[in-house]
Motif scaffolding. Structure first.
Motif, PDB file in Angstrom:
ATOM      1  N   HIS A 164       0.710  -1.177  -0.081  1.00 10.13           N
ATOM      2  CA  HIS A 164      -0.004   0.026   0.161  1.00 10.13           C
ATOM      3  C   HIS A 164       0.911   1.567   0.142  1.00 10.13           C
ATOM      4  N   GLU A 165       1.850   1.331  -0.929  1.00 16.21           N
ATOM      5  CA  GLU A 165       2.872   2.654  -0.558  1.00 16.21           C
ATOM      6  C   GLU A 165       1.707   3.382  -1.768  1.00 16.21           C
ATOM      7  N   LEU A 166       1.190   3.427  -2.870  1.00 11.18           N
ATOM      8  CA  LEU A 166       1.104   4.412  -3.717  1.00 11.18           C
ATOM      9  C   LEU A 166      -0.484   5.441  -3.732  1.00 11.18           C
ATOM     10  N   GLY A 167      -0.872   6.073  -4.267  1.00 10.83           N
ATOM     11  CA  GLY A 167      -2.685   6.439  -3.532  1.00 10.83           C
ATOM     12  C   GLY A 167      -2.792   7.256  -4.925  1.00 10.83           C
ATOM     13  N   PHE A 169      -4.339  11.380  -5.388  1.00 14.00           N
ATOM     14  CA  PHE A 169      -4.084  11.724  -4.736  1.00 14.00           C
ATOM     15  C   PHE A 169      -5.323  13.333  -5.328  1.00 14.00           C
ATOM     16  N   TYR A 180       2.710   7.149  -0.704  1.00 18.92           N
ATOM     17  CA  TYR A 180       2.419   8.112   0.235  1.00 18.92           C
ATOM     18  C   TYR A 180       3.075   8.901   1.066  1.00 18.92           C
ATOM     19  N   PRO A 181       2.355  10.356   1.648  1.00 20.42           N
ATOM     20  CA  PRO A 181       3.351  11.169   2.114  1.00 20.42           C
ATOM     21  C   PRO A 181       4.388  10.844   3.327  1.00 20.42           C
ATOM     22  N   GLN A 183       6.266   7.970   2.686  1.00 26.61           N
ATOM     23  CA  GLN A 183       7.002   6.634   2.234  1.00 26.61           C
ATOM     24  C   GLN A 183       6.804   6.248   0.293  1.00 26.61           C
TER      25      GLN A 183
ATOM     26  N   LYS B  45      -3.661   7.703  10.287  1.00 23.25           N
ATOM     27  CA  LYS B  45      -3.126   6.791  10.624  1.00 23.25           C
ATOM     28  C   LYS B  45      -5.080   6.140  11.892  1.00 23.25           C
ATOM     29  N   PRO B  54      -5.772   0.512   4.480  1.00 18.17           N
ATOM     30  CA  PRO B  54      -3.913   1.504   5.055  1.00 18.17           C
ATOM     31  C   PRO B  54      -4.423   3.081   4.354  1.00 18.17           C
ATOM     32  N   PRO B  55      -3.661   3.371   5.087  1.00 19.76           N
ATOM     33  CA  PRO B  55      -3.650   4.966   5.440  1.00 19.76           C
ATOM     34  C   PRO B  55      -3.459   6.337   4.215  1.00 19.76           C
ATOM     35  N   VAL B  56      -3.175   5.075   2.922  1.00 18.55           N
ATOM     36  CA  VAL B  56      -3.313   5.437   1.968  1.00 18.55           C
ATOM     37  C   VAL B  56      -4.099   5.671   1.341  1.00 18.55           C
ATOM     38  N   LYS B  57      -5.008   5.264   1.824  1.00 22.66           N
ATOM     39  CA  LYS B  57      -6.500   5.181   1.101  1.00 22.66           C
ATOM     40  C   LYS B  57      -7.570   6.094   1.987  1.00 22.66           C
TER      41      LYS B  57
END
Lengths: 552, 155
Positions: A164-167, A169, A180-181, A183, B45, B54-57
């Motif tokens: 889950h590193e990417l999103g 935004f 993710y900020p 990361q 978070k 996950p926090p990214v969502k």
């Protein structure tokens, strides 16, 4: 089973098949960006719109399941117009920097635009500027302006690695793919996001600006980085080698194999090929005289080594001779070695296993702690010390230290990985004849009297047996560097010189002889292996459960 | 970082309304904003943990919507309309005037956390254009004088 008509061809398909899959079955390739067979379906890119009769609007082929009697048009005027419109939309903010983009030549924006493009843009507005050349992890570079927001990379990190590193935004034309900020895109499989990126948004730090992709040739092979044996394509620069500064292999890409690695490979394997073109390659036979290495012709090397081996066997007997083979070698190299040492020389002290002192990284996906591609093959061919009632590697070194071992033939190993540096040095210094055969120099080769150059995995044909007993082929992508030769050729030549010839002319001959002689390989032939490999006798295919995270 | 007991009960009630936890994201973020003032990375978070994502969502949703505060907001939040009707009725001058009076430019909060100034899109009260929203209340037919009065009342 539902019967449907696609572009006037009638086809019966499994219930639940989507239109894009049904079309594939009859060879109709519907354009796609976000759809990937290994990931979930999201239907966001809209390039796969098709017309389905009696439905008021165009439908996405990737998400629409077939229904009995459905009539689909994948390439009529209405569909083509929609594709033009989607491409126009995708290119509104695209920077059109194809001349400096690494993806050029394998970019799906370029490819589909050639077929369906509008060519004359109707946009007069300024393009939205976004971040370019942004390093988002140790291996991946992001160009946000090129991104079409298909979310393949996001879904890879959600569904395959579950990291889950990417999103995605922000909103509207400011929407942007980012980590993710705080990361980084730093997981063991991050390189796959570059493979599945259909455009030039994610590029490989290790490959950017190195070469244009259309100068590369692909040769199917198997990753030698661990005992999983992920299927790969070796991309090599045959067309303009003079532009590559001696680097012949440009990159490794995963190759689809439903039973081993599906579409993926790990970063350790992907970037672990540099030794192939490294300065440390052994490129000619050589011997050490008074501390200096001196080059030899193959003929002289074989003559000298054969004479010395004969002398030692005569004077001290076969018990004073140790052989350390390697699970880095192909089945063919190992089998030729077995015949040479056991039959020609009648030596019993044969082993291949050097347990690494530092345990390799392993997970429940593709990465195995055993960083050798052919341990299973070596075991099945019968090259463990127990099979031959001979000495184990550790015992060989101990005997060497006590002056009981007079000759040691070491293939590929860096013994320091399994034993203390001083131990290896002391043991080897007491052996009269140390022969090292391998691709690259290491601290063990430096202690030898003779070095023989082996061809690396991209320079020869052959097979590896992976941890699950699957025999898979590697293929020669580039010529052996310098004077190097496949291991089996070296043993064949030595054997002939010592009185026993082996009728092998190519790797397939060795494999077929192996299949006749070794039980586990009985019934197999080189011709039968095929692009996805075959299982040894007594092995079964992994179940879905065993494949774990592999099954999306 | 955790909800107080009452807020946690409220949160559980919200989550129970949906077939999957993730669907409760917006109302839970709204609740979290009320409880913590704004949605800091820590709150992101925490909300992720509450909803099993996950926090990214959570960050994806946070950056998509402008309505939930990602940074601390002032005690008085001025949301002044820059929509078409207000523009036709001369809101540009009013916006500039308010900005100057507060000493804040677009999307800024004063250092003492008293004021936040945000020009926004249409608030659906065109009949009173030019208009703005101060915290929960609408103020219409704005003039510079009216701005002065409002500022005097709320300081």
């Amino acid at each position: 089973m539902p019967k449907i008509t696609i572009d006037s061809t009638e086809i019966e398909v499994e219930k639940g098949t989507t239109v894009i899959q049904a079309a594939e079955q009859i060879g109709i390739d519907i354009p796609r960006y976000c759809y990937h067979p290994g990931l979930s379906i999201v239907g966001v890119c809209r390039i796969c719109l098709v017309e389905i009769e009696r439905m008021p609007k165009l439908q996405v082929a990737c998400y629409t399941p077939v229904a009995d009697g459905m009539v689909v048009h994948t390439n009529n005027e209405k569909v083509q117009q929609a594709r033009r419109a989607v491409l126009e939309f995708l290119l509104i903010n695209h920077p059109l920097d194809c001349p400096v983009c690494d993806q050029a030549g394998e970019c799906w924006l370029q490819n589909f635009y050639m077929q369906h493009g509008l060519y004359d843009s109707k946009m007069v507005e300024d393009k939205v500027k976004k971040q370019k050349a942004l390093p988002i992890g140790p291996n991946v570079m992001l160009d946000s302006e090129r991104c079409i927001l298909c979310t393949r990379c996001v879904r890879f990190c959600d569904e395959i690695t579950e990291t889950h590193e990417l999103g995605i935004f922000n909103r509207g034309d400011h929407t942007e793919l980012l980590p993710y900020p705080g990361q980084e895109l730093d997981n063991k499989y991050s390189g796959n996001t570059i493979d599945i990126c259909p455009v030039g948004a994610l590029t490989d730090k290790d490959f950017r600006f190195r070469t244009r992709v259309w100068y590369l040739t692909e040769t199917p092979s198997v990753c030698p980085g661990c005992s999983t044996g992920c299927n790969i394509n070796v991309h090599h620069n045959d067309h303009r080698p003079y532009k590559a500064g001696g680097i012949r292999v440009s990159r490794l890409k995963p190759r689809y194999n439903p039973d081993v690695n599906q579409w993926w490979m790990c970063d350790e394997g992907r970037y672990g090929f540099t030794q192939v073109d490294a300065d440390s390659r052994i490129v000619a036979p050589q011997k050490k005289t008074r501390g200096d290495w001196q080059l030899l012709s193959w003929q002289d090397a074989i003559d000298e080594i054969a004479t010395k081996i004969k002398g030692i066997l005569k004077k001290h007997g076969a018990d004073a001779f140790g052989v350390i083979l390697s699970p880095q070698m192909t089945n063919e190299g190992l089998f030729a070695a077995k015949r040479f040492f056991q039959e020609t020389l009648e030596v019993e002290n044969i082993d291949f296993e050097v347990v690494a002192r530092e345990k390799g990284y392993a997970d429940d996906f593709l990465m195995k702690a055993d960083k050798n591609p052919n341990s299973e093959g070596a075991k099945k061919i019968g090259l463990s010390a127990v099979d031959n009632s001979g000495l184990e590697v550790a015992q060989m070194l101990a005997d060497a230290k006590d002056n009981r071992l007079k000759a040691l033939y070491i293939c590929h190993h860096n013994l320091e990985k399994g034993f203390k540096k001083e131990e290896v040095k002391e043991a080897l210094s007491k052996v009269d004849l140390v022969i090292f055969q391998g691709t690259n120099q290491n601290s063990t080769s430096n202690l030898a009297n003779y070095c023989l150059p082996s061809a690396s995995f991209v320079e020869k044909d052959g097979t590896f047996t992976n941890f699950a007993g699957r025999v898979q082929e590697i293929h020669k992508a580039v010529e052996p560097l310098g004077e190097s030769k496949p291991d089996w050729t070296i043993f064949r030549n030595l054997s002939k010189r010592l009185g026993k010839s082996m009728p092998y002319f190519e790797a397939g001959d060795v494999f077929n002889a192996l299949a006749e002689e070794v039980d586990a390989f009985k019934g197999l032939s080189y011709e039968k292996i095929g692009e996805h490999g075959v299982l040894l006798n007594g092995h079964r295919a992994s179940t879905e459960k065993e494949m774990g995270a592999l099954v999306a | 970082m955790e909800f107080c007991k009452a807020a946690k009960t409220e949160c559980d009630k919200i989550i129970a309304k949906y077939p999957e936890k993730r669907a409760a994201m917006l109302p839970v973020l709204y609740l979290a904003e009320k409880e913590f003032g704004h949605i800091s990375p820590e709150v992101e978070k925490y909300v992720g943990k509450l909803l099993d994502v996950p926090p990214v969502k959570v960050h994806e949703v946070m950056t998509f919507y402008t309505l939930i505060a990602a940074k601390p907001r002032g005690k008085y939040h001025f949301q002044i309309c820059r929509g078409l009707s207000c523009d036709l009725k001369g809101c540009v001058k009013i916006i500039d005037y308010l900005s100057e009076k507060l000493g804040l430019s677009s999307d800024e909060t004063s250092d003492d956390l008293m004021y936040t100034f945000t020009p926004v899109e249409c608030l659906a009260a065109c009949e009173t254009a030019p208009m703005m929203q101060l915290n929960e209340d609408y103020y219409g037919n704005l003039t510079k004088e009216k701005i002065d009065d409002i500022l005097k009342e709320n300081s």
